[in-house]
Motif scaffolding. Structure first.
Motif, PDB file in Angstrom:
ATOM      1  N   LYS A 113       0.855  -1.196   0.000  1.00 25.84           N
ATOM      2  CA  LYS A 113       0.000   0.000   0.000  1.00 25.84           C
ATOM      3  C   LYS A 113       0.890   1.246   0.000  1.00 25.84           C
ATOM      4  N   PRO A 114       1.405   1.643  -1.177  1.00 21.56           N
ATOM      5  CA  PRO A 114       2.322   2.789  -1.249  1.00 21.56           C
ATOM      6  C   PRO A 114       1.745   4.091  -0.693  1.00 21.56           C
ATOM      7  N   GLN A 115       0.438   4.272  -0.744  1.00 23.89           N
ATOM      8  CA  GLN A 115      -0.188   5.506  -0.270  1.00 23.89           C
ATOM      9  C   GLN A 115      -0.704   5.389   1.171  1.00 23.89           C
ATOM     10  N   SER A 116      -0.311   4.330   1.864  1.00 22.17           N
ATOM     11  CA  SER A 116      -0.784   4.091   3.222  1.00 22.17           C
ATOM     12  C   SER A 116      -0.377   5.230   4.167  1.00 22.17           C
ATOM     13  N   ARG A 117      -1.295   5.625   5.039  1.00 25.77           N
ATOM     14  CA  ARG A 117      -1.023   6.700   5.989  1.00 25.77           C
ATOM     15  C   ARG A 117       0.152   6.379   6.907  1.00 25.77           C
ATOM     16  N   PRO A 118       0.283   5.139   7.423  1.00 20.38           N
ATOM     17  CA  PRO A 118       1.435   4.858   8.291  1.00 20.38           C
ATOM     18  C   PRO A 118       2.720   4.497   7.514  1.00 20.38           C
ATOM     19  N   GLN A 119       2.726   4.730   6.193  1.00 17.12           N
ATOM     20  CA  GLN A 119       3.893   4.380   5.375  1.00 17.12           C
ATOM     21  C   GLN A 119       5.170   5.045   5.885  1.00 17.12           C
ATOM     22  N   ARG A 120       6.221   4.270   5.978  1.00 15.58           N
ATOM     23  CA  ARG A 120       7.541   4.768   6.358  1.00 15.58           C
ATOM     24  C   ARG A 120       8.550   4.211   5.361  1.00 15.58           C
ATOM     25  N   TYR A 121       9.731   4.796   5.357  1.00 14.98           N
ATOM     26  CA  TYR A 121      10.817   4.332   4.493  1.00 14.98           C
ATOM     27  C   TYR A 121      12.024   4.046   5.377  1.00 14.98           C
ATOM     28  N   ARG A 122      12.796   3.018   5.001  1.00 16.42           N
ATOM     29  CA  ARG A 122      13.975   2.630   5.770  1.00 16.42           C
ATOM     30  C   ARG A 122      15.018   2.062   4.817  1.00 16.42           C
ATOM     31  N   PHE A 123      16.265   2.011   5.315  1.00 15.03           N
ATOM     32  CA  PHE A 123      17.334   1.384   4.544  1.00 15.03           C
ATOM     33  C   PHE A 123      17.019  -0.088   4.379  1.00 15.03           C
TER      34      PHE A 123
END
Length: 130
Positions: A113-123
């Motif tokens: 879910k790329p547009q998810s509200r809890p979306q985060r990014y990490r290494f």
């Protein structure tokens, strides 16, 4: 914490290739296997290097390098964008975020879910034994 960043800054060339590459690059290196002390010591002489070594591999764009420099842990898109001092969402996504994702340097915490509200990014943590 250091290993979290090192996988993106140092090229990985395969298990067991480190010592031969070190000997090739630094012929005067001393490799000391101290069995009694249960330690392996690498001693190098100080060398002056005129040319600066890039912080990230050359195929990484300056924009992606900047993104990797400001990232720590899991971060929201807005936090990464803010840390970079960028306001334009489309510019950030096309020049920073998407190339880092496409290059396999970072990943989404909710990939389905790329547009998810809890979306985060990490290494992306690479397993050297995989």
């Amino acid at each position: 914490m250091l290993t979290e960043h090192a996988v993106h800054m140092l090229p990985y060339r395969g298990l067991g290739t480190g010592i031969p590459r070190a000997l090739q690059d630094w012929p005067s290196i001393d490799l000391i296997d101290d069995v009694e002390a249960n330690q392996f010591v690498v001693r190098t002489g100080r060398q002056f290097v005129e040319e600066a070594t890039p912080q990230f591999p050359p195929q990484v764009t300056p924009e992606v390098s900047r993104l990797l420099e400001v990232m720590h842990g899991e971060m929201k898109r807005t936090d990464i964008q803010s840390a970079l001092g960028l306001k334009d969402h489309k510019h950030f996504r096309s020049n920073y975020l998407q190339p880092a994702l496409d290059g396999g340097l970072i990943e989404m915490t909710v990939p389905d879910k790329p547009q998810s509200r809890p979306q985060r990014y990490r290494f992306i943590l690479h397993d050297p034994f995989a």
